[in-house]
Design a protein around this motif. Structure first.
Motif, PDB file in Angstrom:
ATOM      1  N   TYR A 218       0.776  -1.245  -0.131  1.00  0.00           N
ATOM      2  CA  TYR A 218       0.082  -0.067  -0.021  1.00  0.00           C
ATOM      3  C   TYR A 218       0.807   1.195   0.099  1.00  0.00           C
ATOM      4  O   TYR A 218       1.620   1.228   0.860  1.00  0.00           O
TER       5      TYR A 218
ATOM      6  N   ASP B 112       0.172   4.438   0.396  1.00  0.00           N
ATOM      7  CA  ASP B 112      -0.290   5.486   1.174  1.00  0.00           C
ATOM      8  C   ASP B 112      -0.103   5.031   2.650  1.00  0.00           C
ATOM      9  O   ASP B 112      -0.851   5.693   3.478  1.00  0.00           O
ATOM     10  N   GLY B 113       0.455   3.853   3.091  1.00  0.00           N
ATOM     11  CA  GLY B 113       0.541   3.937   4.575  1.00  0.00           C
ATOM     12  C   GLY B 113       1.940   4.166   5.272  1.00  0.00           C
ATOM     13  O   GLY B 113       2.821   3.403   4.836  1.00  0.00           O
TER      14      GLY B 113
ATOM     15  N   VAL C 249       3.421   0.389   3.077  1.00  0.00           N
ATOM     16  CA  VAL C 249       3.355  -0.665   3.876  1.00  0.00           C
ATOM     17  C   VAL C 249       3.348  -1.795   3.050  1.00  0.00           C
ATOM     18  O   VAL C 249       2.610  -2.138   2.016  1.00  0.00           O
TER      19      VAL C 249
ATOM     20  N   ALA D  21       1.813  -5.103   3.005  1.00  0.00           N
ATOM     21  CA  ALA D  21       0.853  -5.720   3.697  1.00  0.00           C
ATOM     22  C   ALA D  21       0.906  -7.244   3.668  1.00  0.00           C
ATOM     23  O   ALA D  21       0.453  -8.130   4.575  1.00  0.00           O
TER      24      ALA D  21
ATOM     25  N   ASN E 232      -2.593 -12.156  13.861  1.00  0.00           N
ATOM     26  CA  ASN E 232      -3.143 -10.974  14.560  1.00  0.00           C
ATOM     27  C   ASN E 232      -3.534  -9.841  13.818  1.00  0.00           C
ATOM     28  O   ASN E 232      -3.374  -9.825  12.691  1.00  0.00           O
ATOM     29  N   SER E 233      -3.960  -8.712  14.653  1.00  0.00           N
ATOM     30  CA  SER E 233      -4.393  -7.663  13.960  1.00  0.00           C
ATOM     31  C   SER E 233      -3.216  -6.932  13.088  1.00  0.00           C
ATOM     32  O   SER E 233      -2.193  -6.960  13.521  1.00  0.00           O
ATOM     33  N   GLY E 234      -3.537  -6.659  11.853  1.00  0.00           N
ATOM     34  CA  GLY E 234      -2.376  -6.129  10.894  1.00  0.00           C
ATOM     35  C   GLY E 234      -1.521  -7.357  10.340  1.00  0.00           C
ATOM     36  O   GLY E 234      -0.624  -6.882   9.349  1.00  0.00           O
ATOM     37  N   ALA E 235      -1.976  -8.372  10.336  1.00  0.00           N
ATOM     38  CA  ALA E 235      -1.183  -9.596   9.796  1.00  0.00           C
ATOM     39  C   ALA E 235      -1.268  -9.529   8.454  1.00  0.00           C
ATOM     40  O   ALA E 235      -0.506 -10.194   7.707  1.00  0.00           O
ATOM     41  N   GLY E 236      -2.563  -9.136   7.768  1.00  0.00           N
ATOM     42  CA  GLY E 236      -2.668  -9.118   6.324  1.00  0.00           C
ATOM     43  C   GLY E 236      -3.948  -9.849   5.843  1.00  0.00           C
ATOM     44  O   GLY E 236      -4.183 -10.199   4.670  1.00  0.00           O
ATOM     45  N   LYS E 237      -4.668 -10.302   6.905  1.00  0.00           N
ATOM     46  CA  LYS E 237      -6.122 -11.175   6.762  1.00  0.00           C
ATOM     47  C   LYS E 237      -6.921 -10.367   5.659  1.00  0.00           C
ATOM     48  O   LYS E 237      -7.562 -11.105   4.717  1.00  0.00           O
ATOM     49  N   SER E 238      -7.222  -9.192   6.040  1.00  0.00           N
ATOM     50  CA  SER E 238      -8.108  -8.488   5.326  1.00  0.00           C
ATOM     51  C   SER E 238      -7.723  -8.060   3.830  1.00  0.00           C
ATOM     52  O   SER E 238      -8.539  -8.355   2.768  1.00  0.00           O
ATOM     53  N   THR E 239      -6.443  -7.698   3.811  1.00  0.00           N
ATOM     54  CA  THR E 239      -5.744  -7.660   2.562  1.00  0.00           C
ATOM     55  C   THR E 239      -5.856  -9.071   1.588  1.00  0.00           C
ATOM     56  O   THR E 239      -6.322  -8.915   0.570  1.00  0.00           O
TER      57      THR E 239
HETATM   58  P1  ADP Z   1      -5.702  -7.724   9.327  1.00  0.00           P
HETATM   59  O1  ADP Z   1      -6.955  -7.822   8.607  1.00  0.00           O
HETATM   60  O2  ADP Z   1      -4.802  -9.170   9.750  1.00  0.00           O
HETATM   61  O3  ADP Z   1      -5.661  -7.102  10.595  1.00  0.00           O
HETATM   62  P2  ADP Z   1      -4.789  -5.835   7.072  1.00  0.00           P
HETATM   63  O4  ADP Z   1      -4.767  -6.716   5.798  1.00  0.00           O
HETATM   64  O5  ADP Z   1      -5.766  -4.882   7.325  1.00  0.00           O
HETATM   65  O6  ADP Z   1      -4.579  -6.902   8.384  1.00  0.00           O
HETATM   66  O7  ADP Z   1      -3.565  -4.868   7.250  1.00  0.00           O
HETATM   67  C1  ADP Z   1      -2.095  -5.376   6.859  1.00  0.00           C
HETATM   68  C2  ADP Z   1      -1.176  -4.167   6.800  1.00  0.00           C
HETATM   69  O8  ADP Z   1      -1.490  -3.432   5.951  1.00  0.00           O
HETATM   70  C3  ADP Z   1      -1.529  -3.387   8.207  1.00  0.00           C
HETATM   71  O9  ADP Z   1      -0.173  -2.745   8.565  1.00  0.00           O
HETATM   72  C4  ADP Z   1      -2.431  -1.983   7.974  1.00  0.00           C
HETATM   73  O10 ADP Z   1      -2.132  -1.105   8.650  1.00  0.00           O
HETATM   74  C5  ADP Z   1      -1.975  -2.156   6.441  1.00  0.00           C
HETATM   75  N1  ADP Z   1      -3.033  -1.492   5.537  1.00  0.00           N
HETATM   76  C6  ADP Z   1      -4.287  -2.157   5.126  1.00  0.00           C
HETATM   77  N2  ADP Z   1      -5.070  -1.568   4.324  1.00  0.00           N
HETATM   78  C7  ADP Z   1      -4.494  -0.422   4.275  1.00  0.00           C
HETATM   79  C8  ADP Z   1      -4.508   0.680   3.101  1.00  0.00           C
HETATM   80  N3  ADP Z   1      -5.602   0.787   2.367  1.00  0.00           N
HETATM   81  N4  ADP Z   1      -3.684   1.508   3.169  1.00  0.00           N
HETATM   82  C9  ADP Z   1      -2.489   1.549   3.996  1.00  0.00           C
HETATM   83  N5  ADP Z   1      -2.200   0.438   4.682  1.00  0.00           N
HETATM   84  C10 ADP Z   1      -3.114  -0.369   4.787  1.00  0.00           C
END
Ligand code: ADP
Length: 235
Positions: A11, A13-14, A19, A21, A40-47
């Motif tokens: 990403y 813009d992080g 970042v 991810a 854990n939170s921030g691990a990349g699951k949502s990505t």
């Molecule tokens: P999880 O779902 O496991 O909590 P995410 O996939 O949301 O993890 O995030 C993985 C990493 O990418 C984190 O460091 C988060 O801050 C960063 N991140 C997620 N979405 C964005 C975004 N749209 N822009 C910048 N950084 C992002």
């Protein structure tokens, strides 16, 4: 089948340098599997989930889902691809003004299923989640666990090859979480691949099976563990 090959997601813009991810992620999930994704939170699951639903494309690497090459897919094909994936969310996302029956029927109307098919299919899936008797209720008249069961019926209604459940037990009574996973297991037995993201360790320990653990954007663990389910029943 779901396959990620050498996937990176950066990403821009992080923070100052952006970042990373996901980094060099390789995952293959065959048709009919049931997989828990933890981390854990921030691990990349949502990505990871956003890649699988083609909300984002990888910075590098390739993503295949249900025979579609998502890294290359033309925009106009995205809606057709999405029909092959059922989604279940932590916050249910039911339409409040529609009855239980109409919430499920709606997704079938959107994809042009016939009225005859809808009249057969909706009661069938509501029966599967044991909510036939609440077909005329509105979502607000149901408990959290019941609302999630409607969402499961809705995700399964179009008989998708893959169902992705994003923290499906996050908003419901912990004691009912097991029922929700049992239902997903029943649907899995019908042949649908299930990917469930969760951070409830108890559930994962109880059911066992294939666990993919993401840590800092990489796959830290991808293997099968034995569960406790049915352990006391004897052979
Ligand atoms: P999880 O779902 O496991 O909590 P995410 O996939 O949301 O993890 O995030 C993985 C990493 O990418 C984190 O460091 C988060 O801050 C960063 N991140 C997620 N979405 C964005 C975004 N749209 N822009 C910048 N950084 C992002």
């Amino acid at each position: 089948m779901v396959e990620l090959k050498n996937v990176d997601v950066h990403y821009k813009d992080g923070g100052k340098n952006g970042v990373d991810a996901l980094h060099n992620v390789n995952i293959r999930i065959n048709d009919g599997e049931f997989v828990f994704i933890v981390g854990n939170s921030g691990a990349g699951k949502s990505t990871l989930l956003k890649l699988l639903t083609r909300e984002i494309v990888p910075t590098s690497g390739r993503v295949f889902v249900n025979g579609y090459n998502l890294s290359k897919m033309k925009r106009k094909k995205i809606p057709y691809f999405r029909r092959s994936v059922g989604m279940i969310f932590q916050d249910f996302r039911l339409i409040p003004d529609l009855t239980v029956y109409e919430n499920v029927a709606f997704v079938l109307r959107v994809i042009d299923k016939s009225n005859k098919y809808i009249r057969q299919r909706v009661p069938y899936v509501l029966n599967l989640v044991k909510l036939n008797d609440k077909a005329k209720f509105k979502p607000t008249q149901l408990s959290g666990g019941e609302q999630q069961r409607v969402a499961i019926a809705r995700a399964f209604a179009s008989d998708p090859g893959l169902i992705i459940a994003d923290e499906p037990t996050g908003n419901i009574d912990p004691a009912l979480s097991y029922d929700i996973v049992e239902l997903l297991k029943d649907i899995n037995k019908c042949g649908t691949t299930i990917i469930m993201v969760t951070h409830e360790h108890d559930l994962v320990q109880y059911f066992g099976g294939r666990i993919i653990n993401l840590s800092n954007g990489s796959v830290a663990f991808d293997d099968y563990i034995g569960g406790e389910e049915g352990e006391d029943e004897g052979e």
